[in-house]
Structures are given as structure tokens and as C-alpha cells.
Design a protein around this motif. Structure first.
Motif, short mmCIF file in Angstrom:
data_model
loop_
_atom_site.label_atom_id
_atom_site.label_comp_id
_atom_site.label_asym_id
_atom_site.label_seq_id
_atom_site.Cartn_x
_atom_site.Cartn_y
_atom_site.Cartn_z
N GLY A 66 6.57 5.79 -5.19
CA GLY A 66 5.51 5.13 -4.45
C GLY A 66 5.41 5.55 -3.00
N GLN A 95 5.61 3.25 -13.13
CA GLN A 95 4.40 2.45 -12.94
C GLN A 95 4.57 1.39 -11.86
OE1 GLN A 95 1.50 3.02 -14.31
NE2 GLN A 95 2.38 4.76 -15.45
N PRO A 97 5.26 1.27 -8.61
CA PRO A 97 4.51 1.36 -7.35
C PRO A 97 3.01 1.09 -7.56
CG PRO A 97 6.02 3.20 -7.53
CD PRO A 97 6.02 2.52 -8.87
N ASN A 98 2.46 1.65 -8.64
CA ASN A 98 1.03 1.42 -8.91
C ASN A 98 0.75 -0.06 -9.16
OD1 ASN A 98 0.33 4.09 -8.65
ND2 ASN A 98 0.53 4.52 -10.86
N GLN A 99 1.68 -0.71 -9.85
CA GLN A 99 1.49 -2.13 -10.13
C GLN A 99 1.51 -2.93 -8.83
OE1 GLN A 99 4.73 -2.43 -13.00
NE2 GLN A 99 3.28 -2.85 -14.65
N CYS A 141 0.72 -1.80 -5.82
CA CYS A 141 -0.53 -1.53 -5.09
C CYS A 141 -1.69 -2.28 -5.71
CB CYS A 141 -0.81 -0.02 -5.10
SG CYS A 141 0.30 0.92 -4.05
N GLU A 142 -1.71 -2.35 -7.04
CA GLU A 142 -2.81 -3.03 -7.73
C GLU A 142 -2.83 -4.51 -7.37
OE1 GLU A 142 -2.91 -2.00 -11.88
OE2 GLU A 142 -4.33 -3.63 -12.32
N ARG A 164 -4.38 1.02 -1.62
CA ARG A 164 -4.71 2.29 -2.26
C ARG A 164 -3.44 3.08 -2.41
NH1 ARG A 164 -8.59 5.36 1.16
NH2 ARG A 164 -7.66 4.16 2.83
N THR A 165 -3.26 3.60 -3.58
CA THR A 165 -2.02 4.36 -3.78
C THR A 165 -2.01 5.63 -2.97
OG1 THR A 165 -3.06 5.41 -5.69
CG2 THR A 165 -1.66 3.51 -6.10
N SER A 166 -3.19 6.12 -2.60
CA SER A 166 -3.25 7.39 -1.86
C SER A 166 -2.64 7.26 -0.49
CB SER A 166 -4.71 7.84 -1.75
OG SER A 166 -5.45 6.84 -1.08
N ASP A 206 0.71 8.37 -0.93
CA ASP A 206 0.88 9.66 -1.59
C ASP A 206 1.16 10.76 -0.58
OD1 ASP A 206 -1.49 9.24 -4.36
OD2 ASP A 206 0.58 8.61 -4.05
#
Lengths: 137, 649
Positions: free
Chosen positions: A26, A111, A113-115, A117-118, A123-125, A128
């Protein structure tokens, strides 16, 4: 500047896995605490962008820690995501207590980190870029 | 002994061929016999009356129809006997009166006879002696004679036969008086020779004989009448005695029957009493050995009886509770809120006291609910209460029976189970989290590339940790669902939305197998816990994906049927043998034991589906043909309003 996450969990291995996942996948900066009391101190001190809080901990458990975080003006606005085993999850009740979200253990480290952020609407970017700067060890 | 007929003795009877049994009895004898009969009849009457009273009193103790009839018969018998006694008494009085009259008549006739003799004797004396001193008795006798004749005439006025006889006698008497007068006159006028002439004419003797004859006939007739009446009276008395005797026997028979019945009833009553006592003892033993608190109350909520369990749990003695209101044993605020709840539900005001406990059952609805009992020391414990109305025949309750089961242990066990499940869940998932997480990072290459074999091994470990994780989830889910501790948050759910969410959950997996999920929803709403129903559909769709050939097609359809919606998930996989169509819904049952390894299933998916569907009052079943595929059906009830609409259609 990468966002800072505070992971509060009494299990060393989970702290390690979560830290590794959130940092390497993440791109977050991760602080860990092994108890509710230490977590409160770190939260007050470091003012993280978000807190991942384990529900079942000895002494000061996740609910009590969440209450205290919400009572302290310095930490009241920090979003808290609760980490819980499925059977303990009463999402509505936990959300009503002030949690921003609930993640169920065991989690997929890819998953996770995405969870996060969600749930927090990030924004995950944003992380990144930082992640791309880091070379895998 | 003065006889009726001073001139008729035993010899005269023999002469006149009067049988001994017809021998005229003395007045005293007759009076005594009548008196005796009368006294006897009175004694009999009194005995019967007393007996009948006893019968009535005894019989009135147990009023039954036949006893009432028997009492009426006894009363009738008593009445008959009383009437007979009364009649006999009246007859005896009349007979006595008649007897006295006859006695008087006979005596008067005898007296008349004497007076005539006196007159005759004195006239003859004068005729023979010429002494004037003899005339005085003659004149006195004549005066007496007049008096006697008048008296007799008066006495015989009511007896025509005798009166006629007497009138004839009177003529003879008058003629004889004339003769006596003639004699006296002859002696006075002509002296002895004149008197002798009159005497020699024999007229006097003939008249005297005639008189005597007539008097004798009258006396005999009168006596015969008396005998006849006496005979009739004896006959009547005999028949009365027979009737009274029969009635008496009947009364005695009734009395004996009544006594026998009373004896039997008494014995039966004693047997019944003994049986009742025994039954009461057994009942008391059952109540006191029951593991439930059993309390009975009257319609005002006042406690009538309390069993041993109630005493023990509530820490009261029976005497302390009897007469108290049962609301004393309850939490006041709980009763209040129950009263409010029932008022709303039943549409009638229900007070927040004992009424909140008994109102529902009083309306004929069985009532079971959980509440709190309060012990004597103020501590509380949870109970499951069952309240029943006691009715002894009518519509309105005569009282209530409150049976309580102590839920303390059950709640404690449930709490322990909850804690156990929670702890187990946490204790299993915590290491799984670390394992899964570490393997995920390794396999994902986050920590750097792995050698191929190491990567393969890491993947195997990751797959199985996922499987283990799913198994833990399924076991805990199933346990919670089946124990009812997983609360279903049922809300109106759109069928199409449920199907869409379920399909999206497995979309990636289906894509990975190149499978198509063809959806055919319908317009309907069901009342369901969305998360759990989606879980059930995901399990079924997951199975369909697992057992479908690559590139295949899965049908996911829904259609209304009566008051339900029937979902169908159909695949064209290998199918299920007929003998396994039921067993596959049981725990750890799979078509093939190897499926667990190959397909990664836990063996609990369909058991969870069934539990979830049953918690929604639905049904799940399967149809299949080996080699051709399987169809899984889930039937769930429509939301109420939709159900009504469907019914109307």
C-alpha cells in the motif's frame, strides 16, 4: 508524503504481516502498537491518518480503545477501522460506535491496502508513487 | 259384670243358638277393643311417620333423582297411612258414638222393660191386695214410663227402623197401660172379684208377652246391628291394618333400601375420598418433585398454591406467598412494559400488573414468554413463563396456572457458548491471519520473487490456509445459525437485487472458469436478511461453478409460486446420484469424498444454505440427473403484501 497508519493489535505476527502489506503493497507509513493503552499513546503522539484497531485484545479491548479515541479531542477525528474475526462482527453496532469500517480476519495482505483506501475513500494512486520508489528487498 | 242383656246369659245364647264368636260382648269389651285398635293404629302411624322422616332426612343428604322419587313415594306412603289412620280414627269415633247410642238404647229398652214390670207388678199388687199403698209405685211407674217412652222416641228419631219398631211397641205399651188401668179401676170399683175378672181375661199377659217380645226383638236387632257394624269396623280396621302394614313394609323396604344405598354411597364416598386423597398425594408429589415452579392463582392474581420448586427458587415459604399477588414475584417495570406491549397488540387496555401476565391466556390464547422473577432477597433470575387459564366448564377462567422454567443455566450456557465461539473464532483466526497474510505476501511477490518450487509450495500453503479459514467460518456460521444465536435482520429485499449481488460475488470465479451465469429474475419482494440470503445463493452458485464443465452455463432464475418465490440454480455438471439428493444438505456430506480435496469444499456449504433458508421459513431441495446436471431450488415466502396481491391474482 505517504499517509500514516497506526496498527493496534496484540498479535506480533499480525502486526508484522499488516505492516508489511500496508507498507510494501500500500505504500503507507505504518506505526504499530501492541495494546490499547500503547495505541492511545501513539495515536495522541503521532496523529496518524487512520487507525487499524483489533477488536479482541486483553486489558483495554478494541471497543474500549475506540471509545477513548473518540473521547479525546486530539484523536476523535482520526478514522478507525476495526479488525475483527467474522463472528464478532456486528457491523451496524460497531459503525454506530464510531468505527469508519470493519475488516474481517483473516485478510488478504495483497488486498488489505485497497480495502483500507476503499473504506476511507482514499485514492490508491496517492500511495502508488511512494510504492514505486521503494525497491523490493 | 253388667251385661247388655240382663236377661240373656250364656244359657240364653245357647238357647238362641247364638255362636260364641257372635256372642254379644260387653260394652267395655267393645270399647276396649276399639280403643286398642285405635291406639295400635296411632302407634303404627307414628312409627311410619318417624321412619319416613328418617328416610327423607337421609335421602336428602344426596339429592339424586331416584332418591327424590323414593322420598316422594315415602311421603305418599306416609300420606296414605295418615289418611287411613285418620279415617279409621273417625270411624272408630263414629263407631264408639254408635256403640254408646246402642248401649243407651238397649239400656233404655231394659229400663222400659223394668218400668213396665214395675207398673204391672204394682197394679197386680193392688188388684190382689187392694192396698192403696200399692198404687203409688204404680203411678210412679207410669210417670217413669212416660218419661222413658219420650226419651226413647227422641233417641230413635234418627233411626227410622227402630222408630217404627218403637212406635209399634208404643201401641202395645199403651194397650197394656189401658189394661192395667182397667185392672186398677176394676179393683177400686168392684173389689177383688172385679180385678180377678180382668186378670182372667188374659189380655194383660198377652200384651206383656208381646211387649217383652218386641223389646227383646229391638234389643236383639240393635245388638245385631252393633255386631254387624263392629264386624264391618273390624273388617275395615283389618284392611286398614293390612294397608298400613303393607305401607309400613314398603316404608321399611324403602328405608332399608335407602340405608343400603346410603351405606354403599358412604362406602363409595369413603373409597372416593381415599382415592381423592391418594390422587392429591400423587399430585402433590408430582408438583413438588417437578423441576418447574408451579403457582396457581385466582382470577385476581392472588396466589393459591405454590410447589416446592417455587419455594426453593424464590426463597419463600408457601405460607408467605399464599394470599399475595403474583406480581410481587415480578419486576415491576417489566410488567409495566409488557402491559403496554399487550395493550398495543391486543387493542385493549392491559394494566401493568398481574393482568400483564394473564390477560392473553384469559382470551384463550396460550401464552409463553420470558421474564424475570424476583427472589425474596431481591435478586433476580430469568424464567420462561407458561400461563394457562383454569376453567371448570364455563368460558370465564376460574384461576390461572403459572409454570416457570429457570433459564439461568440456559442463559449461562448460551453465554458460555457465545464466549466459546468468540474465543475459538478469535483463537483460530488469529494464527490463520498471520499464516494467510505471510503466505499471501510471499506468493504475491511482495517480499521478492520466489524460486518456482518455493512459489509452488507457498501457493499450496496459501490455498489450504484459505480453505482452513473457510472451514472455520462455515463451522462457526453453521453453529450460530442452527443454535438461533445468529440474528436474522430481515428486511424487505428486492429479488432481482439479491440475485444480482449474489452473481457479482462469484462473477470473477465464474469468469475464471469461462462460465456464464444467465439470470432470470422476477418482480417480487421477500422479507430476508440480505447478507445471509446472498451467502446462501453464493454457496449454491459456488457449487454450480465448481461442478460445471469449463465454458458451461449456469441458470439463475426466480419465479413466483403461490405465496412464495422459487429460485432455481441450474448447472450442466456431472449431476448428483438420487440417493444423495437429501444427504448432501447434511454436514460434511459431499457427493464424492474426493471433492473436498479437488474442489476445495468444506462440506458445510449446503448445510449452511439449508439452515439459512429454514431460518427464513423457506425450503431448499435438489433435482438432478447423473451426467446431465443439477437443479437447486430455494423457496422463500413472499413479503406479506406481495403475498396478498398474488392471492388476489
Amino acid at each position: 508524503m505517504p499517509r500514516t497508519l497506526l496498527v493496534i493489535d496484540d498479535d506480533r505476527d499480525i502486526r508484522l504481516v499488516a505492516k508489511t502489506s500496508l507498507e510494501l503493497v500500500g505504500g503507507f507509513r505504518v506505526i504499530v502498537a501492541d495494546s490499547g493503552h500503547r495505541g492511545l499513546a501513539f495515536a495522541n503522539q503521532a496523529r496518524p491518518d487512520a487507525i487499524l484497531l483489533d477488536l479482541m485484545m486483553p486489558d483495554l479491548d478494541g471497543r474500549a480503545t475506540l471509545d477513548k479515541l473518540k473521547q479525546m479531542p486530539e484523536t476523535a477525528s482520526i478514522p478507525v477501522i476495526l479488525l475483527t474475526a467474522k463472528v464478532q462482527a456486528n457491523r451496524l453496532e460497531l459503525m454506530g460506535q464510531g468505527a469508519a469500517g470493519v475488516l474481517v480476519k483473516p485478510f488478504d495482505p495483497i488486498q488489505l491496502p485497497n480495502q483500507v483506501c476503499e473504506i476511507l475513500g482514499w485514492r490508491t494512486s496517492e500511495n502508488d508513487e511512494e510504492q514505486s520508489d521503494k525497491a523490493p528487498e | 259384670m253388667r251385661t247388655l242383656w240382663p236377661t240373656v246369659g250364656a244359657r240364653e245364647c245357647r238357647r238362641r243358638s247364638i255362636k260364641k264368636e257372635h256372642r254379644p260382648r260387653t260394652v267395655r269389651e267393645l270399647a276396649r277393643s276399639h280403643e286398642t285398635v285405635s291406639k295400635d293404629l296411632n302407634r303404627v302411624r307414628l312409627c311410619l311417620a318417624a321412619g319416613a322422616n328418617v328416610i327423607i332426612m337421609l335421602m336428602l343428604g344426596r339429592i339424586r333423582l331416584w332418591m327424590i322419587v323414593a322420598s316422594m313415594v315415602s311421603l305418599a306412603a306416609l300420606g296414605a297411612v295418615s289418611w287411613l289412620s285418620y279415617r279409621s280414627t273417625r270411624e272408630l269415633i263414629a263407631a264408639n258414638k254408635r256403640l254408646a247410642q246402642a248401649h243407651r238404647l238397649i239400656e233404655d229398652l231394659a229400663a222400659l222393660h223394668e218400668v213396665l214390670d214395675e207398673a204391672e207388678t204394682s197394679s197386680r199388687d193392688y188388684a190382689l191386695s187392694g192396698r192403696t199403698e200399692s198404687l203409688k209405685p204404680y203411678e210412679l211407674a207410669l210417670a217413669q214410663l212416660d218419661f222413658n217412652v219420650q226419651a226413647l222416641r227422641r233417641d230413635l228419631a234418627a233411626n227410622p227402623n227402630r222408630l217404627q219398631q218403637f212406635q209399634e211397641l208404643e201401641l202395645v205399651i199403651q194397650a197394656r197401660r189401658e189394661v192395667m188401668k182397667e185392672l186398677v179401676q176394676a179393683r177400686t170399683a168392684s173389689g177383688f172379684d172385679g180385678a180377678v175378672q180382668v186378670l182372667q181375661s188374659d189380655r194383660g199377659k198377652r200384651l206383656t208377652d208381646d211387649m217383652r217380645q218386641r223389646i227383646s226383638v229391638m234389643q236383639t236387632d240393635e245388638h245385631n246391628d252393633l255386631l254387624e257394624r263392629e264386624r264391618e269396623s273390624r273388617e275395615r280396621a283389618r284392611s286398614t291394618i293390612v294397608a298400613v302394614g303393607v305401607t309400613c313394609l314398603l316404608g321399611i323396604a324403602l328405608l332399608l333400601t335407602a340405608l343400603l344405598v346410603i351405606f354403599r354411597l358412604n362406602r363409595q364416598s369413603e373409597n372416593d375420598h381415599a382415592a381423592l386423597q391418594k390422587a392429591e398425594q400423587i399430585q402433590r408429589a408430582i408438583l413438588n418433585s417437578a423441576a418447574y415452579s408451579i403457582i396457581s392463582t385466582d382470577t385476581s392474581g392472588l396466589i393459591l398454591t405454590v410447589n416446592a420448586a417455587a419455594e426453593k427458587w424464590l426463597q419463600y415459604r408457601s405460607a408467605e406467598l399464599t394470599g399475595s399477588n403474583i406480581s410481587k414475584l415480578h419486576d415491576a417495570s417489566e410488567l409495566q412494559s409488557r402491559g403496554v406491549q399487550l395493550s398495543r397488540a391486543m387493542g385493549i387496555p392491559v394494566a401493568g400488573d398481574y393482568h400483564a401476565l394473564v390477560t392473553k391466556t384469559g382470551y384463550g390464547t396460550a401464552d409463553e414468554f420470558e421474564c424475570t422473577y424476583v427472589r425474596r432477597d431481591g435478586t433476580r433470575f430469568p424464567v420462561s413463563l407458561s400461563v394457562t387459564a383454569l376453567r371448570s366448564g364455563g368460558n370465564h377462567p376460574d384461576g390461572y396456572l403459572v409454570i416457570a422454567t429457570d433459564l439461568s443455566e440456559k442463559h449461562a450456557i448460551e453465554k458460555m457458548k457465545d464466549e466459546f465461539v468468540s474465543v475459538v473464532s478469535h483463537e483460530l483466526r488469529t494464527p490463520l491471519t498471520s499464516i494467510r497474510g505471510a503466505l499471501g505476501l510471499l506468493v504475491g511477490g511482495i517480499t521478492g520473487p520466489l524460486p518456482p518450487k518455493a512459489g509452488e509450495m507457498a501457493q499450496v500453503a496459501l490455498n489450504n490456509s484459505d480453505r482452513l479459514s473457510r472451514l472455520v467460518d462455515d463451522i462457526l456460521d453453521l453453529q450460530r445459525i442452527e443454535s438461533g444465536r445468529l440474528t436474522m435482520n430481515k428486511r424487505p429485499c428486492d429479488v432481482a437485487a439479491l440475485m444480482k449481488e449474489s452473481a457479482e460475488s462469484v462473477h470473477l470465479v465464474a469468469e475464471g472458469e469461462d462460465l456464464t451465469i444467465a439470470m432470470s429474475p422476477c418482480e417480487a419482494w421477500i422479507l430476508a436478511d440480505q447478507e445471509r440470503i446472498v451467502q446462501a445463493f453464493v454457496n449454491l452458485l459456488g457449487n454450480a461453478i465448481k461442478f460445471s464443465p469449463r465454458g458451461g452455463r449456469i441458470e439463475f432464475a426466480a419465479e413466483p409460486a403461490d405465496h412464495n418465490v422459487v429460485f432455481r440454480i441450474e448447472d450442466n455438471g456431472r449431476g448428483i446420484p438420487r440417493d444423495k439428493l437429501e444427504t448432501i444438505f447434511e454436514r460434511f456430506q459431499q457427493v464424492d469424498a474426493s471433492d473436498a480435496r479437488e474442489k476445495g469444499g468444506t462440506g458445510l456449504g449446503l448445510a449452511i444454505v439449508r439452515s439459512i433458508v429454514q431460518q427464513h421459513d423457506g425450503r431448499v431441495w435438489a433435482e438432478s440427473e447423473l451426467g446431465k446436471g443439477s437443479k437447486f431450488y430455494v423457496q422463500l415466502p413472499l413479503r406479506q403484501s406481495d403475498s396478498t396481491t398474488a392471492q388476489q391474482r
